[in-house]
Enzyme design. Structure first.
Site, PDB file in Angstrom:
ATOM      1  N   ARG A 235       0.884  -1.314   0.028  1.00 33.61           N
ATOM      2  CA  ARG A 235      -0.113  -0.035  -0.025  1.00 33.61           C
ATOM      3  C   ARG A 235       0.961   1.365  -0.060  1.00 33.61           C
ATOM      4  NH1 ARG A 235      -3.210  -2.585  -1.907  1.00 33.61           N
ATOM      5  NH2 ARG A 235      -5.245  -3.164  -1.319  1.00 33.61           N
ATOM      6  N   GLU A 264      -2.684   6.673  -4.213  1.00 40.94           N
ATOM      7  CA  GLU A 264      -2.993   5.096  -5.166  1.00 40.94           C
ATOM      8  C   GLU A 264      -3.964   5.477  -6.016  1.00 40.94           C
ATOM      9  OE1 GLU A 264      -3.728   0.784  -4.184  1.00 40.94           O
ATOM     10  OE2 GLU A 264      -2.016   1.850  -3.184  1.00 40.94           O
ATOM     11  N   HIS A 296      -0.257  -0.399 -10.084  1.00 43.23           N
ATOM     12  CA  HIS A 296      -0.884  -1.214  -9.069  1.00 43.23           C
ATOM     13  C   HIS A 296      -1.196  -2.377  -9.947  1.00 43.23           C
ATOM     14  CE1 HIS A 296      -3.452  -1.800  -5.038  1.00 43.23           C
ATOM     15  NE2 HIS A 296      -3.256  -3.005  -5.953  1.00 43.23           N
TER      16      HIS A 296
END
Ligand code: NAD
Length: 322
Positions: A235, A264, A296
């Site tokens: 994360r 993100e 990601h």
């Protein structure tokens, strides 16, 4: 059962259609739009919805879905921080997720970042495309014999440790709940300080919570070896981006591989990509030749997508059968 599938990319659609062949009673309708109050009317007339990490399944959305007669929600992801679970529970709306779709996919991506940073394949490729075969600046190091620190040895961390042990690395582990299986591979559990002081490469595989937020910051970096390689596929907010940039300037961080970033959402969700382009810290990070950032994609393999689709169909069947 009629299912409205939100945030559905063509690749999701293909694997879901294949998985749905075993469920002739299921009628899937695919929407590329993310679920939010702006798009909620698309769910009218359906029995269930399937959502992804970027869908906004907040209280207001859940309330509307509930009033529409939606019987349950099948998430196509592990995390559920985008769902108001308190509201769902209070209103008996079942919410299913896919807890374990392919730890190996993410572990292998962490290793891919290590290999690419070490052997500088991203830079070498661009050189060769320009007809430049010079090797200056491209020297790598052998992984064999290097010390690798793995923070978090759950499903993904454990797979990562297995691979790195196979390279002949000395693997140091830290987890609040150690996994004895890793000792058989020659991995060693140590405290965080030892990970920081001894590792040539540190890879993060723990969840984001109050104790891990900005785990990589100027204080932890000060304890690390000069030129350490940091890999984050977990994360974004595990790494303080600004302090990592300071570490890159000083040479404390020799290599940085990120599949996730503090902003993100902005990278991962294409509809927000303008936002990230304007993020000056992100742009600065990308300007370093010893940094690789991916959007990601750690989970994004054929096997993981198949597991996600198969489990989602099983979860939809559970919703249908109450
Ligand atoms: P997991 O729950 O199996 O393992 C997490 C481990 O972290 C556990 O062993 C837990 O004890 C440990 N942990 C918890 N708090 C800790 C702390 N303070 N310090 C050290 N260890 C701690 O989870 P997982 O499936 O292995 O996922 C790990 C991470 O990878 C998660 O953050 C997840 O969101 C992320 N992830 C990324 C992708 C991607 O595509 N990049 C895909 C899936 C998961």
């Amino acid at each position: 059962m009629k299912v409205a599938v939100f945030s559905c990319k063509p690749y999701d659609r293909r694997t879901l259609q294949q998985a749905a062949e075993a469920y002739p009673d299921a009628q899937l309708h695919f929407f590329e739009s993310r679920l939010s109050m702006e798009t909620i009317s698309l769910a009218e007339g359906f029995d269930a919805v399937s959502c992804f990490v970027n869908d906004d399944v907040n209280r207001e959305v859940l309330n509307r879905l509930h009033n529409m007669g939606i019987k349950g929600i099948a998430l196509r992801c592990a995390g559920f921080n985008n769902v108001d679970l308190y509201f769902a529970k209070a209103n008996n709306i079942p919410v299913y997720h896919v807890p374990d779709y392919s730890p190996t996919s993410v572990a292998e991506h962490a290793v891919a970042l290590i290999m690419a940073l070490n052997r500088k394949t991203h830079r070498a490729y661009h050189r060769v495309k320009e007809g430049n075969f010079a090797l200056e600046g491209l020297m790598g190091f052998n992984l064999e014999g290097k010390t690798v620190g793995c923070i978090g040895t759950g499903r993904i961390g454990k797979a990562f440790c297995r691979i790195m042990s196979g390279f002949g690395c000395h693997v140091l582990c830290y987890d609040i709940t150690p996994d004895e299986d890793l000792l058989d591979l020659g991995c060693e559990y140590v405290d965080l300080e030892t990970i920081y002081q001894s590792s040539d490469i540190i890879s993060l595989h723990c969840p984001l919570n109050a104790s891990t937020h900005h785990l990589i910051n100027k204080t932890s970096l000060a304890k690390m070896k000069q030129g350490v390689m940091i890999i984050n596929t977990s994360r974004g907010a595990l790494v303080n981006a600004q302090e990592a940039i300071d570490g890159l300037y000083s040479g404390k961080i020799g290599y940085l591989g990120l599949d996730v970033y503090e902003q993100e959402g902005a990278i991962f969700f294409e509809d927000m990509s303008d936002h990230i382009i304007q993020d000056s810290v992100f742009q600065l990070m990308l300007s370093f030749p010893n940094v690789i950032v991916t959007g990601h994609q750690g989970y994004f393999t054929d096997i993981a997508l198949k597991h996600i689709a198969d489990t989602t169909m099983e979860n939809l069947r559970a919703i249908a059968s109450g």
